[in-house]
Design a protein around this motif. Structure first.
Motif, PDB file in Angstrom:
ATOM      1  N   UNK A  96       0.838  -1.204   0.000  1.00 33.59           N
ATOM      2  CA  UNK A  96       0.000   0.000   0.000  1.00 33.59           C
ATOM      3  C   UNK A  96       0.869   1.248   0.000  1.00 33.59           C
ATOM      4  N   UNK A  97       1.942   1.240   0.766  1.00 33.00           N
ATOM      5  CA  UNK A  97       2.841   2.393   0.834  1.00 33.00           C
ATOM      6  C   UNK A  97       3.531   2.626  -0.512  1.00 33.00           C
ATOM      7  N   UNK A  98       3.954   1.551  -1.152  1.00 30.79           N
ATOM      8  CA  UNK A  98       4.586   1.686  -2.473  1.00 30.79           C
ATOM      9  C   UNK A  98       3.617   2.293  -3.478  1.00 30.79           C
ATOM     10  N   UNK A  99       2.352   1.873  -3.416  1.00 28.43           N
ATOM     11  CA  UNK A  99       1.339   2.414  -4.329  1.00 28.43           C
ATOM     12  C   UNK A  99       1.112   3.905  -4.089  1.00 28.43           C
ATOM     13  N   UNK A 100       1.338   4.356  -2.852  1.00 23.60           N
ATOM     14  CA  UNK A 100       1.168   5.772  -2.502  1.00 23.60           C
ATOM     15  C   UNK A 100       2.475   6.542  -2.577  1.00 23.60           C
ATOM     16  N   UNK A 101       3.559   5.835  -2.897  1.00 28.84           N
ATOM     17  CA  UNK A 101       4.897   6.418  -2.939  1.00 28.84           C
ATOM     18  C   UNK A 101       5.256   7.050  -1.590  1.00 28.84           C
ATOM     19  N   UNK A 102       5.054   6.262  -0.552  1.00 30.04           N
ATOM     20  CA  UNK A 102       5.353   6.705   0.821  1.00 30.04           C
ATOM     21  C   UNK A 102       6.228   5.670   1.503  1.00 30.04           C
ATOM     22  N   UNK A 103       6.973   6.067   2.518  1.00 32.98           N
ATOM     23  CA  UNK A 103       7.730   5.082   3.302  1.00 32.98           C
ATOM     24  C   UNK A 103       6.764   4.162   4.046  1.00 32.98           C
ATOM     25  N   UNK A 104       7.017   2.871   3.981  1.00 29.88           N
ATOM     26  CA  UNK A 104       6.134   1.885   4.612  1.00 29.88           C
ATOM     27  C   UNK A 104       6.062   2.069   6.123  1.00 29.88           C
ATOM     28  N   UNK A 105       7.173   2.387   6.750  1.00 29.92           N
ATOM     29  CA  UNK A 105       7.175   2.542   8.210  1.00 29.92           C
ATOM     30  C   UNK A 105       6.302   3.729   8.613  1.00 29.92           C
ATOM     31  N   UNK A 106       6.319   4.781   7.800  1.00 33.22           N
ATOM     32  CA  UNK A 106       5.480   5.950   8.067  1.00 33.22           C
ATOM     33  C   UNK A 106       3.997   5.577   7.975  1.00 33.22           C
ATOM     34  N   UNK A 107       3.629   4.814   6.944  1.00 35.45           N
ATOM     35  CA  UNK A 107       2.241   4.372   6.801  1.00 35.45           C
ATOM     36  C   UNK A 107       1.853   3.445   7.944  1.00 35.45           C
ATOM     37  N   UNK A 108       2.757   2.563   8.362  1.00 36.16           N
ATOM     38  CA  UNK A 108       2.453   1.678   9.488  1.00 36.16           C
ATOM     39  C   UNK A 108       2.070   2.491  10.719  1.00 36.16           C
ATOM     40  N   UNK A 109       2.852   3.495  11.058  1.00 37.08           N
ATOM     41  CA  UNK A 109       2.562   4.265  12.266  1.00 37.08           C
ATOM     42  C   UNK A 109       1.288   5.092  12.125  1.00 37.08           C
ATOM     43  N   UNK A 110       0.998   5.549  10.926  1.00 34.43           N
ATOM     44  CA  UNK A 110      -0.274   6.233  10.697  1.00 34.43           C
ATOM     45  C   UNK A 110      -1.445   5.268  10.930  1.00 34.43           C
ATOM     46  N   UNK A 111      -1.328   4.062  10.384  1.00 34.12           N
ATOM     47  CA  UNK A 111      -2.370   3.048  10.579  1.00 34.12           C
ATOM     48  C   UNK A 111      -2.451   2.616  12.044  1.00 34.12           C
ATOM     49  N   UNK A 112      -1.312   2.507  12.690  1.00 32.24           N
ATOM     50  CA  UNK A 112      -1.301   2.153  14.111  1.00 32.24           C
ATOM     51  C   UNK A 112      -2.062   3.186  14.932  1.00 32.24           C
ATOM     52  N   UNK A 113      -1.842   4.455  14.648  1.00 30.64           N
ATOM     53  CA  UNK A 113      -2.563   5.513  15.359  1.00 30.64           C
ATOM     54  C   UNK A 113      -4.064   5.398  15.135  1.00 30.64           C
TER      55      UNK A 113
END
Length: 125
Positions: A96-113
Protein backbone atom coordinates in the motif's frame (compact mmCIF):
# COMPACT_ATOMS: atom_id res chain seq x y z
CA UNK A 1 1.99 10.71 19.07
CA UNK A 2 2.42 14.24 17.74
CA UNK A 3 5.70 14.92 15.92
CA UNK A 4 6.48 17.88 18.19
CA UNK A 5 6.10 15.66 21.26
CA UNK A 6 8.33 12.99 19.72
CA UNK A 7 10.98 15.54 18.79
CA UNK A 8 11.42 16.74 22.36
CA UNK A 9 10.99 13.41 24.14
CA UNK A 10 14.17 11.59 25.03
CA UNK A 11 14.39 7.88 24.25
CA UNK A 12 13.46 5.59 27.13
CA UNK A 13 15.32 2.65 28.55
CA UNK A 14 13.90 -0.85 28.06
CA UNK A 15 13.16 -1.03 31.77
CA UNK A 16 10.84 1.99 31.43
CA UNK A 17 8.57 0.32 28.87
CA UNK A 18 5.29 -1.21 30.03
CA UNK A 19 4.01 -2.94 26.92
CA UNK A 20 4.40 -3.40 23.18
CA UNK A 21 2.94 0.04 22.49
CA UNK A 22 5.69 1.68 24.54
CA UNK A 23 8.20 -0.31 22.50
CA UNK A 24 6.55 0.77 19.25
CA UNK A 25 6.74 4.41 20.33
CA UNK A 26 10.49 3.96 20.72
CA UNK A 27 10.64 2.43 17.25
CA UNK A 28 8.66 5.39 15.89
CA UNK A 29 11.11 7.79 17.53
CA UNK A 30 14.18 6.10 16.00
CA UNK A 31 13.13 3.45 13.46
CA UNK A 32 16.60 3.05 11.96
CA UNK A 33 18.00 2.07 15.34
CA UNK A 34 15.38 -0.59 16.05
CA UNK A 35 14.49 -1.97 12.63
CA UNK A 36 17.08 -2.70 9.95
CA UNK A 37 16.38 -0.52 6.93
CA UNK A 38 13.08 0.59 8.52
CA UNK A 39 11.70 -2.66 7.08
CA UNK A 40 8.22 -3.70 8.14
CA UNK A 41 9.27 -7.33 7.64
CA UNK A 42 11.93 -6.81 10.28
CA UNK A 43 9.44 -5.05 12.54
CA UNK A 44 7.03 -7.96 12.09
CA UNK A 45 9.83 -10.39 13.03
CA UNK A 46 10.68 -8.30 16.09
CA UNK A 47 7.03 -8.35 17.18
CA UNK A 48 6.87 -12.11 16.63
CA UNK A 49 9.88 -12.47 18.94
CA UNK A 50 8.10 -10.25 21.46
CA UNK A 51 5.05 -12.55 21.23
CA UNK A 52 7.22 -15.65 21.76
CA UNK A 53 8.88 -14.05 24.79
CA UNK A 54 5.45 -13.26 26.28
CA UNK A 55 4.40 -16.89 25.91
CA UNK A 56 7.69 -18.33 27.20
CA UNK A 57 7.57 -16.14 30.30
CA UNK A 58 3.83 -16.48 30.90
CA UNK A 59 3.23 -12.75 30.64
CA UNK A 60 -0.39 -11.62 30.69
CA UNK A 61 -0.02 -9.07 27.88
CA UNK A 62 -1.99 -9.83 24.74
CA UNK A 63 -0.28 -8.97 21.48
CA UNK A 64 -2.45 -7.30 18.85
CA UNK A 65 0.04 -7.89 16.02
CA UNK A 66 -0.04 -11.64 15.61
CA UNK A 67 -1.49 -13.15 12.43
CA UNK A 68 -5.28 -13.14 12.85
CA UNK A 69 -4.98 -10.72 15.77
CA UNK A 70 -6.92 -7.50 16.35
CA UNK A 71 -4.61 -5.29 14.29
CA UNK A 72 -4.73 -7.59 11.25
CA UNK A 73 -8.51 -8.04 11.58
CA UNK A 74 -8.90 -4.26 11.61
CA UNK A 75 -6.37 -3.71 8.83
CA UNK A 76 -7.80 -5.88 6.07
CA UNK A 77 -11.03 -3.91 5.51
CA UNK A 78 -9.09 -0.66 6.04
CA UNK A 79 -6.83 -1.61 3.10
CA UNK A 80 -9.80 -2.78 1.03
CA UNK A 81 -9.42 -6.55 1.46
CA UNK A 82 -12.44 -8.78 2.00
CA UNK A 83 -10.38 -11.41 3.83
CA UNK A 84 -7.04 -11.80 5.55
CA UNK A 85 -3.96 -11.80 3.36
CA UNK A 86 -1.78 -14.87 3.80
CA UNK A 87 1.25 -12.62 3.27
CA UNK A 88 0.65 -10.77 6.54
CA UNK A 89 0.17 -7.17 7.57
CA UNK A 90 3.78 -6.08 6.97
CA UNK A 91 3.77 -7.09 3.30
CA UNK A 92 0.36 -5.57 2.63
CA UNK A 93 1.21 -2.26 4.31
CA UNK A 94 4.44 -2.16 2.31
CA UNK A 95 2.49 -2.72 -0.92
CA UNK A 96 0.00 0.00 0.00
CA UNK A 97 2.84 2.39 0.83
CA UNK A 98 4.59 1.69 -2.47
CA UNK A 99 1.34 2.41 -4.33
CA UNK A 100 1.17 5.77 -2.50
CA UNK A 101 4.90 6.42 -2.94
CA UNK A 102 5.35 6.71 0.82
CA UNK A 103 7.73 5.08 3.30
CA UNK A 104 6.13 1.88 4.61
CA UNK A 105 7.17 2.54 8.21
CA UNK A 106 5.48 5.95 8.07
CA UNK A 107 2.24 4.37 6.80
CA UNK A 108 2.45 1.68 9.49
CA UNK A 109 2.56 4.27 12.27
CA UNK A 110 -0.27 6.23 10.70
CA UNK A 111 -2.37 3.05 10.58
CA UNK A 112 -1.30 2.15 14.11
CA UNK A 113 -2.56 5.51 15.36
CA UNK A 114 -5.90 4.94 13.59
CA UNK A 115 -6.16 1.43 15.03
CA UNK A 116 -5.43 2.61 18.55
CA UNK A 117 -7.91 5.48 18.29
CA UNK A 118 -10.66 3.00 17.44
CA UNK A 119 -9.64 0.29 19.92
CA UNK A 120 -9.50 1.57 23.49
CA UNK A 121 -8.09 -1.76 24.70
CA UNK A 122 -4.90 -1.02 22.73
CA UNK A 123 -4.09 2.19 24.60
CA UNK A 124 -2.00 0.44 27.22
CA UNK A 125 -2.16 0.55 31.03
Amino acid sequence: MAEAEMARRAPRQLTEMRDVYDLLEEVRLRPGMWVRGSSLQHLDSMLFGYHVALKVHGAKEELDFRQGGPFADWLWPRLGYEYESSLGWAVEIKRAAEAMDRPAIELFFELLDEFRAGHPSSTGP
